[in-house]
Write a protein that holds these residues in place. Structure first.
Motif, mmCIF file in Angstrom:
data_model
loop_
_atom_site.group_PDB
_atom_site.id
_atom_site.type_symbol
_atom_site.label_atom_id
_atom_site.label_comp_id
_atom_site.label_asym_id
_atom_site.label_seq_id
_atom_site.Cartn_x
_atom_site.Cartn_y
_atom_site.Cartn_z
ATOM 1 N N SER A 245 0.837 -1.211 0.000
ATOM 2 C CA SER A 245 0.000 0.000 0.000
ATOM 3 C C SER A 245 0.864 1.250 0.000
ATOM 4 O O SER A 245 0.529 2.248 -0.653
ATOM 5 C CB SER A 245 -0.941 -0.010 1.201
ATOM 6 N N TYR A 246 1.999 1.226 0.728
ATOM 7 C CA TYR A 246 2.917 2.367 0.697
ATOM 8 C C TYR A 246 3.472 2.571 -0.705
ATOM 9 O O TYR A 246 3.548 3.698 -1.207
ATOM 10 C CB TYR A 246 4.077 2.146 1.675
ATOM 11 N N GLU A 247 3.894 1.465 -1.322
ATOM 12 C CA GLU A 247 4.454 1.551 -2.670
ATOM 13 C C GLU A 247 3.423 2.118 -3.651
ATOM 14 O O GLU A 247 3.753 2.944 -4.506
ATOM 15 C CB GLU A 247 4.909 0.168 -3.133
ATOM 16 N N LYS A 248 2.202 1.657 -3.528
ATOM 17 C CA LYS A 248 1.158 2.091 -4.453
ATOM 18 C C LYS A 248 0.791 3.553 -4.243
ATOM 19 O O LYS A 248 0.642 4.313 -5.213
ATOM 20 C CB LYS A 248 -0.079 1.208 -4.270
ATOM 21 N N ASP A 249 0.650 3.961 -2.980
ATOM 22 C CA ASP A 249 0.170 5.310 -2.685
ATOM 23 C C ASP A 249 1.264 6.368 -2.789
ATOM 24 O O ASP A 249 0.989 7.504 -3.208
ATOM 25 C CB ASP A 249 -0.440 5.347 -1.281
ATOM 26 N N TYR A 250 2.476 6.008 -2.393
ATOM 27 C CA TYR A 250 3.518 7.035 -2.280
ATOM 28 C C TYR A 250 4.737 6.767 -3.158
ATOM 29 O O TYR A 250 5.533 7.685 -3.359
ATOM 30 C CB TYR A 250 3.963 7.157 -0.816
ATOM 31 N N GLY A 251 4.885 5.544 -3.676
ATOM 32 C CA GLY A 251 6.020 5.238 -4.534
ATOM 33 C C GLY A 251 6.137 6.161 -5.737
ATOM 34 O O GLY A 251 7.236 6.639 -6.052
ATOM 35 N N PRO A 252 5.016 6.463 -6.443
ATOM 36 C CA PRO A 252 5.121 7.354 -7.612
ATOM 37 C C PRO A 252 5.569 8.774 -7.263
ATOM 38 O O PRO A 252 6.006 9.504 -8.158
ATOM 39 C CB PRO A 252 3.678 7.356 -8.157
ATOM 40 N N LEU A 253 5.465 9.167 -5.995
ATOM 41 C CA LEU A 253 5.863 10.510 -5.593
ATOM 42 C C LEU A 253 7.372 10.640 -5.374
ATOM 43 O O LEU A 253 7.900 11.758 -5.342
ATOM 44 C CB LEU A 253 5.145 10.914 -4.298
ATOM 45 N N LEU A 254 8.062 9.513 -5.225
ATOM 46 C CA LEU A 254 9.470 9.545 -4.873
ATOM 47 C C LEU A 254 10.322 10.112 -6.001
ATOM 48 O O LEU A 254 10.110 9.777 -7.175
ATOM 49 C CB LEU A 254 9.961 8.137 -4.528
ATOM 50 N N PRO A 255 11.307 10.957 -5.684
ATOM 51 C CA PRO A 255 12.220 11.478 -6.712
ATOM 52 C C PRO A 255 13.088 10.363 -7.290
ATOM 53 O O PRO A 255 13.159 9.254 -6.745
ATOM 54 C CB PRO A 255 13.078 12.493 -5.932
ATOM 55 N N SER A 256 13.790 10.672 -8.382
ATOM 56 C CA SER A 256 14.574 9.652 -9.082
ATOM 57 C C SER A 256 15.690 9.088 -8.216
ATOM 58 O O SER A 256 16.082 7.932 -8.382
ATOM 59 C CB SER A 256 15.163 10.248 -10.367
ATOM 60 N N ARG A 257 16.215 9.879 -7.277
ATOM 61 C CA ARG A 257 17.294 9.364 -6.445
ATOM 62 C C ARG A 257 16.834 8.159 -5.633
ATOM 63 O O ARG A 257 17.596 7.217 -5.408
ATOM 64 C CB ARG A 257 17.810 10.459 -5.513
ATOM 65 N N TYR A 258 15.587 8.182 -5.171
ATOM 66 C CA TYR A 258 15.060 7.066 -4.402
ATOM 67 C C TYR A 258 14.898 5.819 -5.266
ATOM 68 O O TYR A 258 14.886 4.700 -4.750
ATOM 69 C CB TYR A 258 13.710 7.445 -3.786
ATOM 70 N N LYS A 259 14.748 6.002 -6.550
ATOM 71 C CA LYS A 259 14.639 4.862 -7.457
ATOM 72 C C LYS A 259 16.013 4.295 -7.783
ATOM 73 O O LYS A 259 16.153 3.090 -8.018
ATOM 74 C CB LYS A 259 13.916 5.294 -8.731
ATOM 75 N N ASN A 260 17.022 5.161 -7.825
ATOM 76 C CA ASN A 260 18.378 4.712 -8.138
ATOM 77 C C ASN A 260 19.099 4.132 -6.924
ATOM 78 O O ASN A 260 20.023 3.334 -7.088
ATOM 79 C CB ASN A 260 19.203 5.877 -8.702
ATOM 80 N N ASP A 261 18.700 4.555 -5.740
ATOM 81 C CA ASP A 261 19.362 4.117 -4.512
ATOM 82 C C ASP A 261 18.396 3.256 -3.706
ATOM 83 O O ASP A 261 17.553 3.776 -2.959
ATOM 84 C CB ASP A 261 19.799 5.330 -3.695
ATOM 85 N N PRO A 262 18.460 1.938 -3.832
ATOM 86 C CA PRO A 262 17.472 1.065 -3.174
ATOM 87 C C PRO A 262 17.524 1.130 -1.646
ATOM 88 O O PRO A 262 16.496 0.987 -0.998
ATOM 89 C CB PRO A 262 17.832 -0.339 -3.677
ATOM 90 N N LEU A 263 18.694 1.340 -1.061
ATOM 91 C CA LEU A 263 18.769 1.397 0.401
ATOM 92 C C LEU A 263 18.180 2.699 0.939
ATOM 93 O O LEU A 263 17.585 2.716 2.018
ATOM 94 C CB LEU A 263 20.215 1.234 0.864
ATOM 95 N N LEU A 264 18.322 3.788 0.204
ATOM 96 C CA LEU A 264 17.647 5.030 0.589
ATOM 97 C C LEU A 264 16.138 4.830 0.565
ATOM 98 O O LEU A 264 15.424 5.306 1.464
ATOM 99 C CB LEU A 264 18.050 6.152 -0.364
ATOM 100 N N ARG A 265 15.655 4.101 -0.420
ATOM 101 C CA ARG A 265 14.227 3.794 -0.501
ATOM 102 C C ARG A 265 13.785 2.964 0.710
ATOM 103 O O ARG A 265 12.723 3.213 1.289
ATOM 104 C CB ARG A 265 13.960 3.037 -1.806
ATOM 105 N N CYS A 266 14.612 1.993 1.105
ATOM 106 C CA CYS A 266 14.295 1.176 2.278
ATOM 107 C C CYS A 266 14.235 2.022 3.545
ATOM 108 O O CYS A 266 13.360 1.825 4.399
ATOM 109 C CB CYS A 266 15.334 0.072 2.446
#
Length: 484
Positions: free
Chosen positions: A199-220
């Motif tokens: 649910s977090y990924e669905k609701d807020y994942g699209p809002l994350l900047p590109s750095r969060y997509k390139n850095d998996p541990l920052l996303r965690c």
């Protein structure tokens, strides 16, 4: 007198009717419905909210229906319309005393009864009595006083939760090494189920900047913080926080509990948290780059506007350090939150089919000053004070120069001045050892035709490098390059 007896019977009937009604509606109204003695950190707030509000609402609505019916018939209206709520709690408390219920449950029930009864009096004054004066128009009006009562109600709820759960708000106390005890986030009070994380990924994942997509541990890290904050302030509490924000009863709002001049929605708090969490992550990577936990010498490297790290090395270090890293967000480093991070990390890895990259490259300026010192443009920390360049290919400069300066005159400005002078003269800066107000040592290489540097305040040593296989050793860094 007879009419008073009739109304007393009506009050009692409403109270008796509401007891099973509240219990029946409980599991329907909230998913984590529990008996008082089964409250825990995950469900305590919502259960207390329900137990305080539901008797007042049920009794008040039935009482309002009676008032509307009697008013339509032109019959005298009752005077103590909040009495059904009080009777409800008296009956309930009597049952608990007779059945010798647990002291903790009885204590919490008394506090809930007082708060619920007080709220019933407020509701009677501003809603039921308002209806007797202006009719149905009361539902189109707002009352500042009633909103202030809601703010006080929210604070009182927090007090009851703190007293009733005893183990701390949304944390449990677990023993640790040396007999010390620290608050711990674990499965009983933080929901990191696959359903919740999806649910977090669905609701807020699209809002994350590109750095969060390139850095998996920052996303965690980001979603781990979100899971903890969401459990600390469930959606129902966040709604109340937004309601009482204008009265100063809540300082942070939204799922990420961010501060702002106005109450934030969940999405707004997520967007506002991006820069803050990135700043936390930058600080962690800087300390990791200089620490003994980094493993290999080149497990993390950096340029002026990007960085690279070994996923396994940083990930393993982060599991042990997430609790103190979370302290940058919540204000205390005493909470043990490693369990949350491990579960979020495992979830993110499953989303990648457990096929994680060996090296992560993401945008970010970790060491803007040091990255410009080194001629190669890509560098790593050999230790906490010594930064070395990573060269793309082996080279054989025949001359070596070392400039040294020590004492209180060592500053970043003096170091940058010397480095600029050396670069202008054509020297290749390979290693810089820098300690503010103590020592600066610059090691560089060049051809035999370069002018040997002479800079005031610096001690210069230069000599030719022996020819042969060892000539390029200081600049090769083959281990680092093979990992890039």
């Amino acid at each position: 007198m007879s009419i008073d007896i009739v109304w007393l019977a009506v009050y009692f009937a409403i109270a008796v009717l509401c007891i099973p009604l509240v219990r029946i509606l409980g599991p329907v109204s909230i998913v984590e419905y529990r008996l008082e003695e089964l409250y825990d950190q995950q469900n305590g707030v919502m259960n207390i909210l329900y137990r305080v509000l539901s008797p007042m609402i049920c009794c008040s609505l039935l009482m309002l229906a009676c008032v509307m019916a009697f008013d339509a018939l032109g019959l005298p209206l009752p005077a103590y319309r909040w009495l059904p709520t009080v009777l409800y709690w008296l009956i309930l408390l009597s049952v608990k005393v007779i059945t010798a219920n647990k002291c903790r449950s009885l204590c919490m029930a008394v506090m809930e009864a007082i708060l619920s009864s007080a709220l019933a009096i407020v509701a009677d004054r501003f809603i039921v009595e308002g209806y007797t004066q202006v009719g149905l128009a009361i539902f189109d009006q707002s009352s500042l006083a009633f909103q202030m009562e809601i703010a006080l109600f929210y604070v009182a709820i927090e007090i009851i939760v703190s007293i009733g759960i005893r183990r701390g708000y949304k944390t449990s106390i677990q023993p640790s090494f040396g007999g010390a005890r620290r608050p711990t986030y674990y499965g009983g009070n933080v929901d990191v189920s696959e359903k919740k994380l999806f649910s977090y990924e669905k609701d807020y994942g699209p809002l994350l900047p590109s750095r969060y997509k390139n850095d998996p541990l920052l996303r965690c890290v980001f979603f781990s913080i979100m899971a903890i904050e969401d459990s600390n302030r469930p959606s129902g509490i966040r709604v109340l926080e937004r309601m009482v924000f204008k009265f100063g009863a809540a300082k942070t709002t939204g799922i990420m509990q961010q501060k702002a001049e106005r109450a934030l929605s969940d999405e707004e708090s997520v967007v506002l948290a991006f820069d803050y969490v990135e700043g936390m992550w930058d600080d962690f990577l800087r300390k990791f780059a200089k620490s003994r936990k980094k493993g290999g010498a080149c497990s993390i490297s950096f340029a002026s506007d990007w960085y690279s790290y070994d996923y396994d090395s940083v990930g393993n270090a982060l599991i042990g350090s997430f609790s103190v890293l979370y302290g940058d967000y919540c204000g205390t480093r005493l909470h043990d939150a490693s369990w949350v991070f491990r579960n979020v990390k495992a979830f993110e890895e499953r989303n990648c089919y457990c096929l994680m990259p060996s090296k992560v490259i993401a945008q970010g300026s970790l060491f803007p000053m040091e990255s410009h010192w080194i001629t190669a443009g890509l560098a790593f920390w050999e230790d906490g004070q010594r930064v070395r360049g990573i060269h793309k290919e082996s080279c054989s400069f025949p001359m070596y120069v070392c400039l040294t300066r020590s004492g209180s005159s060592v500053t970043s400005d003096s170091a940058e001045f010397a480095i600029a002078m050396l670069k202008d003269a054509g020297w290749c800066i390979d290693v810089v050892t820098y300690v503010e107000s103590a020592l600066c040592k610059i090691e560089c290489y060049g051809g035999p035709d370069l002018i040997k540097p002479r800079i005031e305040g610096w001690i210069s040593v230069s000599y030719p490098i022996a020819s042969g296989p060892e000539a390029c050793k200081p600049l090769s860094n083959t281990l680092c390059m093979s990992a890039q």
